[in-house]
Write an enzyme that holds these catalytic residues in place. Sequence first.
Site, PDB file in Angstrom:
ATOM      1  CG  ASN A   1      -1.846   1.197   1.269  1.00 32.76           C
ATOM      2  OD1 ASN A   1      -1.471   2.306   0.907  1.00 32.76           O
ATOM      3  ND2 ASN A   1      -3.067   0.991   1.723  1.00 32.76           N
TER       4      ASN A   1
ATOM      5  CD  GLU B   1      -4.872   4.174   0.971  1.00 28.33           C
ATOM      6  OE1 GLU B   1      -5.471   5.274   1.016  1.00 28.33           O
ATOM      7  OE2 GLU B   1      -4.247   3.698   1.933  1.00 28.33           O
TER       8      GLU B   1
ATOM      9  CE1 TYR C   1      -6.906   0.692   1.604  1.00 28.07           C
ATOM     10  CE2 TYR C   1      -8.310   2.071   0.240  1.00 28.07           C
ATOM     11  CZ  TYR C   1      -7.620   1.856   1.418  1.00 28.07           C
ATOM     12  OH  TYR C   1      -7.642   2.801   2.417  1.00 28.07           O
TER      13      TYR C   1
ATOM     14  CG  ASP D   1      -4.629  -1.924   3.562  1.00 30.68           C
ATOM     15  OD1 ASP D   1      -5.050  -2.580   4.532  1.00 30.68           O
ATOM     16  OD2 ASP D   1      -4.507  -0.678   3.587  1.00 30.68           O
TER      17      ASP D   1
ATOM     18  CG  ASN E   1      -7.945  -1.124   5.967  1.00 33.89           C
ATOM     19  OD1 ASN E   1      -7.123  -0.609   6.700  1.00 33.89           O
ATOM     20  ND2 ASN E   1      -8.241  -0.634   4.762  1.00 33.89           N
TER      21      ASN E   1
ATOM     22  CG  ASP F   1       0.305   4.795   5.982  1.00 31.43           C
ATOM     23  OD1 ASP F   1       0.448   4.373   4.816  1.00 31.43           O
ATOM     24  OD2 ASP F   1      -0.801   5.120   6.450  1.00 31.43           O
ATOM     25  CG  HIS F   2       0.346   0.274   4.481  1.00 37.57           C
ATOM     26  ND1 HIS F   2      -0.480  -0.776   4.833  1.00 37.57           N
ATOM     27  CD2 HIS F   2      -0.431   1.389   4.503  1.00 37.57           C
ATOM     28  CE1 HIS F   2      -1.702  -0.315   5.067  1.00 37.57           C
ATOM     29  NE2 HIS F   2      -1.693   1.003   4.872  1.00 37.57           N
TER      30      HIS F   2
END
Length: 305
Positions: free
Chosen positions: A7, A35, A134, A193, A195, A295-296
């Site tokens: 991501n 993303e 995603y 991802d 989540n 951030d991943h």
Amino acid sequence: MRIATFNVNGIRAAERRGFGAWLHGCAPDVAALQEVRCPADALPADVFGDHHLTYDPGTIPGRNGVAVLTRQAPAAVRTWGAPVLVRRPGTAATDLSEAGDGIPLARGLSRFVPEGRYVEVDLADEPVTVASLYLPKGGLPAHLQVAGRMREAPDGGARYARKMGFLTAFARQLHRTRRAARARGREFVLLGDLNVAHTELDVAHWRRHQRSEGFLPEERAWMGDQLSARTLVDVVRLLHPDTPGPWSWWSWLGRTFERDEGWRIDYHLATPGLARRARTAHVHRQGQDGVRVSDHGAVVVDYGP
């Protein structure tokens, strides 16, 4: 065969932070991206190196977008009905086309088609179908929402309900997709991802997160329902069975990255035949000079013959 899922949290920002150096150094044969968050005509030049690009950007400006990078042109491309960009390395093509074969959708997924959340390809050099997903982040159910204790305004559980609706519909879709790949004589791997952190080993300080989105009991139960020794295998957990992590996401806020207090929400979910070929799995936490590309972290698995 090296396969990565990443991501990138916006490909233009990721390029400035060293995505190209990561791609060159990691040298994946296949990379699933989430993303990407970029219109097709604004993709940075040469950012994907010598890889073929299959990209569903979606229609929501600045959000979502999924891609698969491959060494060779894919043998087939399938989408949920959205137009995609299929581009050879060294070209500047930006026109979306109906190059993908539409996939019959399970009830409840059609409203997500414009969002750029799913694309899959058949590899030309391996009997494997690779999908990039995603999954919606979601939110908290209404009874867990407390104004002043949330980063976002309370919404009465709307984001939670939307995610749970996606999970219900996607479970049916995933079953169909896996069986369709098998009918074509192919293994299948879902990358992305999701989540959702599945178990207590997948969140640092898990006790404090039992009422956090992404670690709710019903989300964790959904994940468990997708996995079995006969259907889909969590490849990273197969190779790291008893240790916390390896984390794949750390908030930009605070010092969670420096303290390595993250979540494992990025997955390789593979059919058993492909999972048995997995040799090593690791997470690339950062790029050159210690700069975080996203951030991943990129979750990288090496599969043997």
